[in-house]
Design an enzyme around this catalytic site. Structure first.
Site, PDB file in Angstrom:
ATOM      1  N   HIS A  66       0.832  -1.212   0.000  1.00  0.00           N
ATOM      2  CA  HIS A  66       0.000   0.000   0.000  1.00  0.00           C
ATOM      3  C   HIS A  66       0.864   1.259   0.000  1.00  0.00           C
ATOM      4  CE1 HIS A  66      -3.278  -2.723   1.115  1.00  0.00           C
ATOM      5  NE2 HIS A  66      -4.097  -1.751   0.749  1.00  0.00           N
ATOM      6  N   LYS A  73      -0.850   4.966   4.679  1.00  0.00           N
ATOM      7  CA  LYS A  73      -1.795   4.057   5.327  1.00  0.00           C
ATOM      8  C   LYS A  73      -1.446   3.892   6.812  1.00  0.00           C
ATOM      9  CE  LYS A  73      -4.067  -0.398   4.754  1.00  0.00           C
ATOM     10  NZ  LYS A  73      -5.384   0.194   5.026  1.00  0.00           N
TER      11      LYS A  73
END
Ligand code: NAI
Ligand SMILES: O=C(O)C1=N[C@H](C(=O)O)C[C@H](O)C1
EC number: 1.17.1.8
Length: 266
Positions: A155, A159
């Site tokens: 990701h 995040k």
């Protein structure tokens, strides 16, 4: 037919902004208002970068839910606040559609009981991208034949939670069909802590965070003389919006909480 009135929590976020734009595009939806950490009393159109909409902004979630009498709350905030928002929504007769990840099993169970008590629909989906839902379902199927499996999720570096909700849900689905066992050599030792990743009932999860990434996952299965990799990539947050739309429509027909978009897909 009257429009579904929707509140969005987190309208200035990466996902929240996409959700506001999607709701504005859909004839059957109306943006009733938003819950933000700041900008109380302003309208969405007053905020730089947000669409030209008259929907009011509230910083107090409870006041927002009580005043607007909306049908659905779409929550795309942070693990810290999403649980409270979801609970408040159910207590105020508003159906939650939650994309925020990081819920504990206990929180999910408590919300499930509250939805049942209130007889209100709720959808909590760690991933709204249809491709990611299929990747999870295919992984569950593959695990019946390949019990040795590791998950690599990748990701963007903004995040907050690790592992991703998608990776946690994938491991949970695999656990349903895979006999519990440790993987790798029984005597293996980590010479650098964390080298083998997180462990869910013997299933390893490895989390990468890098600028340039959006949301990606590989589920790698190993068998004798072969490996199988099931992979999904979200290149843009638009990939999640058909799932948010489906959830906001279907939650109106539910009177229980469902965890995972797969329950709404044929
Ligand atoms: N289910 C799915 O398909 C997807 C879920 N996500 C999840 O959605 C969540 C949001 O992700 P992003 O949009 O990337 O994060 P982001 O950091 O861009 O946005 C979060 C927004 O929430 C706002 N916020 C924080 N506390 C708040 C509060 N108390 N009230 C109102 N707003 C508040 C922040 O100001 C920020 O604008 C994360 O948990 C992420 O894991 C992200 C992508 C897809
Ligand atoms: O934070 C994100 O970006 C994403 N979060 C969700 C998760 O934790 O699985 C869904 C998707 O992976 C994007």
């Amino acid at each position: 037919m009257s429009k579904i009135k929707i509140i969005v929590a987190g309208p200035r976020g990466r996902m929240g902004l996409e959700a506001v734009k999607m709701i504005d595009r859909e004839d059957t939806f109306e943006l009733a208002g938003c819950i933000d950490r700041k900008n109380d009393g302003l309208l969405i159109k007053d905020i730089d970068g947000l669409p030209n909409l008259d929907a009011p902004i509230y910083t107090d979630a409870e006041v927002c839910l009580q005043e607007l009498q909306a049908d659905v709350l779409v929550d795309l905030t942070t693990p810290e606040f999403a649980y409270t928002h979801t609970k408040l929504a159910l207590e105020n007769g508003v159906r939650p559609v939650v994309g925020t990840t990081g819920y504990t099993k206990e929180q999910l169970e408590e919300l499930r009981e509250l939805a049942e008590e209130k007889q209100l629909g709720a959808v909590i989906a760690p991933n709204f991208a249809v491709g990611a839902v299929l990747m999870m379902q295919f992984s569950k199927w593959a695990a019946k034949h390949f019990p040795d499996v590791e998950i690599i999720e990748k990701h963007h570096d903004q995040k907050l939670d690790a592992p991703s909700g998608t990776a946690a849900k994938t491991a949970e689905l695999i656990q349903e069909v895979r006999p519990s066992h440790q993987q790798g050599h029984p005597d293996e030792k980590e010479t650098i802590e964390g080298a083998r990743g997180a462990d869910v009932d013997g299933i390893k999860i490895h989390s990468m965070r890098l600028p340039g990434l959006v949301a990606h996952q590989e589920v790698v299965f190993g068998g004798l003389g072969q490996t199988l990799t099931i992979k999904h990539d979200s290149h843009h947050r638009e990939s999640f919006m058909s799932g948010v739309k489906l959830a906001a429509e279907e939650v109106m027909k539910l009177d229980v909480l469902v965890y995972g978009l797969e329950h709404l897909l044929e």
